[in-house]
Design a protein around this motif. Structure first.
Motif, mmCIF file in Angstrom:
data_model
loop_
_atom_site.group_PDB
_atom_site.id
_atom_site.type_symbol
_atom_site.label_atom_id
_atom_site.label_comp_id
_atom_site.label_asym_id
_atom_site.label_seq_id
_atom_site.Cartn_x
_atom_site.Cartn_y
_atom_site.Cartn_z
ATOM 1 N N SER A 1 -3.997 3.161 1.968
ATOM 2 C CA SER A 1 -2.605 3.314 1.548
ATOM 3 C C SER A 1 -1.710 3.654 2.734
ATOM 4 C CB SER A 1 -2.489 4.414 0.495
ATOM 5 O OG SER A 1 -3.237 4.097 -0.639
ATOM 6 N N PHE A 2 -2.184 4.559 3.571
ATOM 7 C CA PHE A 2 -1.402 4.981 4.732
ATOM 8 C C PHE A 2 -1.194 3.830 5.708
ATOM 9 C CE2 PHE A 2 -1.332 6.642 9.104
ATOM 10 C CZ PHE A 2 -0.155 7.357 9.053
ATOM 11 N N LEU B 1 2.035 -0.442 8.288
ATOM 12 C CA LEU B 1 2.195 -1.855 8.649
ATOM 13 C C LEU B 1 3.344 -2.506 7.879
ATOM 14 C CD1 LEU B 1 -1.548 -2.902 8.910
ATOM 15 C CD2 LEU B 1 0.068 -2.459 10.771
ATOM 16 N N GLY B 2 3.519 -2.142 6.617
ATOM 17 C CA GLY B 2 4.635 -2.672 5.837
ATOM 18 C C GLY B 2 5.976 -2.219 6.386
ATOM 19 N N GLY B 3 6.050 -0.958 6.788
ATOM 20 C CA GLY B 3 7.280 -0.451 7.398
ATOM 21 C C GLY B 3 7.577 -1.132 8.727
ATOM 22 N N ALA B 4 6.524 -1.376 9.499
ATOM 23 C CA ALA B 4 6.705 -2.071 10.774
ATOM 24 C C ALA B 4 7.194 -3.497 10.544
ATOM 25 C CB ALA B 4 5.392 -2.078 11.557
ATOM 26 N N ALA B 5 6.634 -4.163 9.548
ATOM 27 C CA ALA B 5 7.088 -5.520 9.236
ATOM 28 C C ALA B 5 8.534 -5.500 8.741
ATOM 29 C CB ALA B 5 6.181 -6.154 8.193
ATOM 30 N N GLY C 1 9.222 -2.325 2.600
ATOM 31 C CA GLY C 1 7.981 -2.723 3.247
ATOM 32 C C GLY C 1 6.937 -1.628 3.211
ATOM 33 N N SER C 2 7.377 -0.388 3.389
ATOM 34 C CA SER C 2 6.452 0.742 3.326
ATOM 35 C C SER C 2 5.860 0.909 1.935
ATOM 36 C CB SER C 2 7.153 2.032 3.747
ATOM 37 O OG SER C 2 7.516 1.969 5.097
ATOM 38 N N VAL C 3 6.696 0.806 0.928
ATOM 39 C CA VAL C 3 6.224 0.940 -0.449
ATOM 40 C C VAL C 3 5.275 -0.203 -0.805
ATOM 41 C CG1 VAL C 3 6.925 0.893 -2.878
ATOM 42 C CG2 VAL C 3 8.187 2.295 -1.234
ATOM 43 N N ALA C 4 5.683 -1.417 -0.498
ATOM 44 C CA ALA C 4 4.846 -2.583 -0.819
ATOM 45 C C ALA C 4 3.540 -2.547 -0.022
ATOM 46 C CB ALA C 4 5.613 -3.873 -0.531
ATOM 47 N N GLN D 1 -3.550 0.276 -0.884
ATOM 48 C CA GLN D 1 -4.302 1.034 -1.900
ATOM 49 C C GLN D 1 -5.098 0.100 -2.781
ATOM 50 O OE1 GLN D 1 -3.590 1.300 -5.473
ATOM 51 N NE2 GLN D 1 -5.145 2.833 -5.775
ATOM 52 N N ARG D 2 -4.501 -0.995 -3.197
ATOM 53 C CA ARG D 2 -5.201 -1.961 -4.047
ATOM 54 C C ARG D 2 -6.378 -2.596 -3.314
ATOM 55 N NH1 ARG D 2 -4.954 -2.086 -9.163
ATOM 56 N NH2 ARG D 2 -5.155 -4.319 -9.182
#
Length: 75
Positions: free
Chosen positions: A34-35, A40-44, A61-64, A70-71
Motif C-alpha cells: 500500500s505504501f 509511486l502513484g503520487g510520483a506519477a 495518484g496516491s490514493v489510486a 494493497q490489492r
C-alpha cells in the motif's frame, strides 16, 4: 534523490520480515504494498499538469496507487 529513499524503505521492510511468522510477513507485505503504491502513484501524479491541478493529480495518484498496491500485495 527519491531512489535512495525508496531503496532504504525496501531494505527496511525486507529486514523486518526476517524473524516473523507467515501471518506477520503477510501483514507487512500488505502495508508495504500500500505504501509503495501510494508513493509511486503520487510520483506519477506529479508529472501531470501544474498548480492546483497538479496537487489534485498527486492526491488522486496516491490514493489510486495505495489502493492498487494493497490489492496486489494482499491478494
Amino acid at each position: 534523490m527519491k531512489s535512495p529513499l525508496i531503496l532504504g524503505a525496501m531494505v527496511l521492510v525486507a529486514s523486518a520480515c526476517a524473524n516473523q511468522t507467515p501471518e506477520q510477513q503477510h501483514e507487512v507485505a500488505c502495508i508495504s504494498g500500500s505504501f509503495m503504491g501510494a508513493v509511486l502513484g503520487g510520483a506519477a501524479g506529479s508529472l501531470i499538469g501544474g498548480g492546483v491541478g497538479r496537487d489534485v493529480a498527486i492526491a488522486a495518484g496516491s490514493v489510486a496507487g495505495g489502493y492498487a498496491g494493497q490489492r496486489y500485495s494482499c491478494g
